[in-house]
Design a protein around this motif. Structure first.
Motif, PDB file in Angstrom:
ATOM      1  N   SER A 295      37.903  70.431 -61.344  1.00  0.00           N
ATOM      2  CA  SER A 295      37.661  69.596 -62.518  1.00  0.00           C
ATOM      3  C   SER A 295      38.505  68.335 -62.449  1.00  0.00           C
ATOM      4  O   SER A 295      39.425  68.221 -61.633  1.00  0.00           O
TER       5      SER A 295
ATOM      6  N   GLU B 246      39.217  71.626 -72.836  1.00  0.00           N
ATOM      7  CA  GLU B 246      39.552  72.296 -71.582  1.00  0.00           C
ATOM      8  C   GLU B 246      40.966  71.911 -71.150  1.00  0.00           C
ATOM      9  O   GLU B 246      41.400  70.763 -71.328  1.00  0.00           O
TER      10      GLU B 246
ATOM     11  N   SER C  52      40.798  75.516 -66.594  1.00  0.00           N
ATOM     12  CA  SER C  52      39.686  75.172 -65.692  1.00  0.00           C
ATOM     13  C   SER C  52      39.395  76.287 -64.698  1.00  0.00           C
ATOM     14  O   SER C  52      38.272  76.386 -64.195  1.00  0.00           O
TER      15      SER C  52
ATOM     16  N   PRO D 179      35.537  67.588 -67.466  1.00  0.00           N
ATOM     17  CA  PRO D 179      36.037  68.680 -68.311  1.00  0.00           C
ATOM     18  C   PRO D 179      35.317  68.727 -69.654  1.00  0.00           C
ATOM     19  O   PRO D 179      34.891  67.712 -70.209  1.00  0.00           O
TER      20      PRO D 179
END
Length: 797
Positions: free
Chosen positions: A394, A450, A666, A446
């Motif tokens: 991510s 997150e 993540s 993201p």
């Protein structure tokens, strides 16, 4: 018919003579003067033309020689050149054939040697350093090898002609006396003559070989004896060095370790530093390198030798704190020994072993046009993009990769001088781009809320936390703190422009680095990243722009320039140059290097205006500097990185599952995990589910905001234009924000930064140093992790 001047062709002699060459059907065969030399057969109309006009030349290395009859033969290179030649007699023809075959063998051999030596060839400087004696021996060996090859060729020809002579003699024995006798006798005589010619050629080659061997025998014996003596001297020198090394190790172990605060002022009564800084600076040669700057171009030249002999802690301090000599190791050890909180003074804790591989990237082909053609006329922000363009990380994890070379900040925290500390901060700024050179895949965008934690306290002494604090426009906040005296924080939003052939990605926001001991507060911004060949061709990445690293406490500044790649430029690709100045604008250090390999630093001893004019007509600034010292060098990628998205050693561990992380981390994102495992179809389906879930949550949040602002309009749906979807943000062609896709700036970023969302671990404040609004870590994450209390975290996956 005149005879050739050299009746017996020796292997290395130039062979000349008259031959008849076929011209055309009108003129037929014409008499021409042929010269065979250095593997080339040339011809002229007469001997007088040799000095000015050559009618044609053919290279025998690739030529074919064919005998047609007793006097005619053909030479062809398989292309446009074909010579039909005729000699005056069979003996004359055979002389030419023998000379041509010898010359062809030698030319082919020389061409093969040239091809083989192409990869092993040395530079002129290296050849000169090897010594004239070694060059002479090699030349002699090549000559002897050529003679041996000539002998081999002559041996083959003798065998061939000897067999023909034997057959002729056998036929002579079987014929009856009569009219055939004279003809057979003539043939035997001619073949005997040919045999004699070839035998004489071989005898000459043997004589030359023997003469060379005798002439160089004594010389080789002397050279061999000299090499033996030199080897003995080297062995003795190595033995002495090994003893000295062992002695120094014992002395080092027995030495008393001083606190770091007493290391720099340790100067003797004569003002000399008892270290190796002055000695190394005096003995080392200066380097000359060019660097250019658009606003104020400059040149660096070697400083006057007097600067290398100056006493005091000025120069030696540079050597010890910038790691320019052996003093770096001792300084680090002293600092660790004097720090009661350092890892060495604590109990040794077993370090977790991180993974070093991930599943190889599948070879799935995808046509970008097949996706874009179905989206003509649609809003770009609503185009769904598959994970095929992504990498299994991510943007939060990619942001954490800035800490790949955290050691630069560790070393900077030990510096006594803010200018020296600035060099390390600047090198750290450049090092964050080294992981992007081959990383053409886009990280996952993201989801709102997150997070990603990177806890490396045991291994590296730092821990960091990232959170997606805004979705419209996308923005992430990052906070990292180290036990070794530094804090790094940043808030980054991305704006992008798609211009057909390339995509420009412009990071918005500032990066802050604070050192606890000196209270120095540094800030800088990121440069523009450009992805080329979006539609057609192989993707490649470039970094371009300028960075100003500012120390807000002292006013020191480092101006870095990332030169954009240019096909016509003579400079090194991915070049970075910079100058470190104090608050008065006086230059103290010059930085140079590349953002994908290394950075070096040179101390400025003196500066002046002069030299060549720059591109804008200004005079360049000339800096007299000490020899450049290396600040940072990129760590090589792990083995097989090309099959693992070109991830670095740190990047391979970022998505490794860990226990105890937040449910919003993540690592727990399902579509990203499926992509890493090579299950891309399932990852695409999961990605669409997450995006739709995020849209639903956002619509609900918009309704709540509307109810709070307009209670009378409760129950109404938001307008279609009130929502801007997120799908395009997961593609290389992302235009995450319509408002900022034109001319990105910090002002634009601030004005549209609203999402009706309150982050979990960061809060929006006015930065006390830059007076700019930004998200700053509010605390509580690591305490919640210790307690295992994640009740307040949203369900985003």
């Amino acid at each position: 018919m005149s005879e050739p001047k050299v009746p017996i062709p020796a292997p290395e002699d130039t062979y000349k003579g008259w031959l008849f060459k076929w011209t055309n059907y009108i003129k037929g065969y014409q008499r021409r003067w042929f010269v065979l030399s250095n593997g080339l057969l040339s011809y002229y109309r007469s001997q007088a033309e040799m000095g000015h006009t050559c009618r044609g030349t053919i290279n025998l290395a690739t030529a074919n020689i064919t005998v047609e009859d007793s006097c005619n033969f053909v030479i062809s290179n398989g292309g446009t050149q074909t010579y039909h030649l005729k000699a005056s007699s069979e003996v004359e023809r055979q002389r030419w054939i023998t000379a041509l075959e010898l010359a062809k063998a030698k030319a082919s051999r020389m061409q093969a040697e040239s091809d083989d030596s192409g990869d092993d060839s040395t530079s002129p400087a290296a050849s000169q350093g090897a010594g004239s004696r070694n060059s002479e021996v090699q030349s002699t060996l090549r000559t002897l090898n050529s003679k041996v090859e000539d002998l081999s060729t002559c041996n083959d020809l003798i065998a061939k002609h000897g067999s023909a002579l034997q057959r002729s003699l056998s036929e002579l024995e079987g014929v009856r006396l009569g009219g055939e006798t004279s003809e057979k006798i003539r043939q035997v005589t001619e073949r005997a003559t040919l045999f004699r010619i070839t035998s004489n050629a071989m005898i000459n080659a043997c004589r030359d070989f023997l003469a060379l061997a005798q002439a160089h025998s004594k010389r080789w014996q002397k050279a061999l004896q000299a090499e033996r003596e030199q080897r003995v001297r080297l062995e003795e020198t190595l033995e002495q060095l090994a003893k000295q090394h062992n002695h120094l190790e014992r002395a080092f172990r027995g030495a008393t370790v001083l606190p770091s605060s007493q290391s720099n002022p340790a100067i003797d009564s004569k003002g000399q530093v008892p270290g190796k800084g002055d000695v190394s600076d005096e003995d080392e040669e200066n380097e000359f390198f060019d660097a250019c700057e658009d606003v104020q171009e400059f040149i660096t030249v070697p400083a006057d030798p007097k600067y290398h002999r100056r006493s005091g802690s000025n120069v030696s301090g540079i050597s010890s704190e910038l790691g320019m000599d052996d003093g770096t190791t001792s300084l680090d050890e002293q600092s660790l020994a004097s720090n009661p909180e350092s890892p060495q003074s604590q109990e040794v804790v077993p370090v977790r072993k991180r993974r070093s591989r991930i599943p190889d990237k599948p070879n799935y082909s995808l046509n970008l046009w097949s996706i874009m053609k179905n989206c003509i006329g649609k809003e770009l922000s609503k185009i769904p993009m598959p994970v095929n363009f992504n990498e299994p990380l991510s943007m939060l994890q990619r942001l954490s990769e800035d800490l790949e070379y955290y050691e630069l900040l560790d070393r900077g925290a030990k510096c006594q001088s803010s200018l020296e500390q600035m060099c390390y901060v600047a090198a750290f700024t450049v090092s964050s781009y080294s992981t992007t050179v081959h990383r053409t895949g886009k990280p996952f965008n993201p989801l709102l809320g997150e997070t990603f934690e990177l806890d490396r306290v045991q291994e590296s002494g730092y821990r960091s936390l990232c959170e997606q604090v805004s979705h419209h426009p996308p923005a992430a906040a990052h906070h990292a703190i180290s036990e070794r005296g530094w804090t790094l924080r940043q808030e980054i939003a991305l704006a992008s422009k798609f211009r057909g052939k390339y995509l420009s990605i412009m990071p918005l926001g500032s990066i802050h680095c604070i050192f606890e001991k000196s209270n120095n507060h540094y800030t800088w911004k990121k440069v523009t990243t450009t992805v080329h060949n979006i539609i057609v061709g192989k993707l490649w990445i470039d970094q371009s722009g300028e960075i100003d690293v500012v120390n807000h406490r002292t006013g020191d500044r480092c101006h870095l320039k990332f030169a954009p790649y240019s096909y016509f430029s003579r400079d090194v690709a991915r070049k970075v140059t910079g100058v470190v100045t104090d608050k008065d604008g006086k230059a103290h250090y010059v930085l140079s290097g590349t953002w994908d390999e290394k950075m070096e630093c040179s101390r400025v001893m003196q500066s002046s205006r002069g030299g060549e004019n720059g591109a804008d007509g200004r005079q360049k600034t000339v800096y007299q500097t000490l020899k450049a010292k290396e600040l940072w060098r990129k760590t090589p990628l792990p083995e097989g990185a090309e099959n693992m998205y070109y991830f670095s050693t740190l990047a391979l561990t970022l998505n490794e599952p860990e226990e105890g992380v937040a449910p919003t981390d993540s690592r727990r994102r399902p579509d990203q995990r499926l992509m890493e495992q090579g299950r891309w179809e399932e990852a695409n389906a999961e990605k669409q589910r997450l995006e739709e879930k995020q849209r639903t949550v956002r619509r609900e949040r918009e309704r709540e905001a509307n109810r709070s602002a307009n209670p009378a309009e409760e129950g109404k749906e938001p307008a279609d234009g009130a929502l801007i979807e997120d799908s395009i943000s997961d593609s290389p062609l992302k235009t995450e924000e319509v408002e900022i896709a034109s001319e990105p700036s910090e002002t634009t970023y601030k004005s549209v930064h609203h999402d009706n969302y309150k982050p979990m671990w960061f809060e929006r404040q006015v930065d006390p140093m830059t007076r700019e609004p930004t998200h700053i870590y509010r605390g509580g994450y690591w305490e919640a992790k210790e307690q295992g209390n994640w009740d307040s975290c949203p369900d985003i996956f």
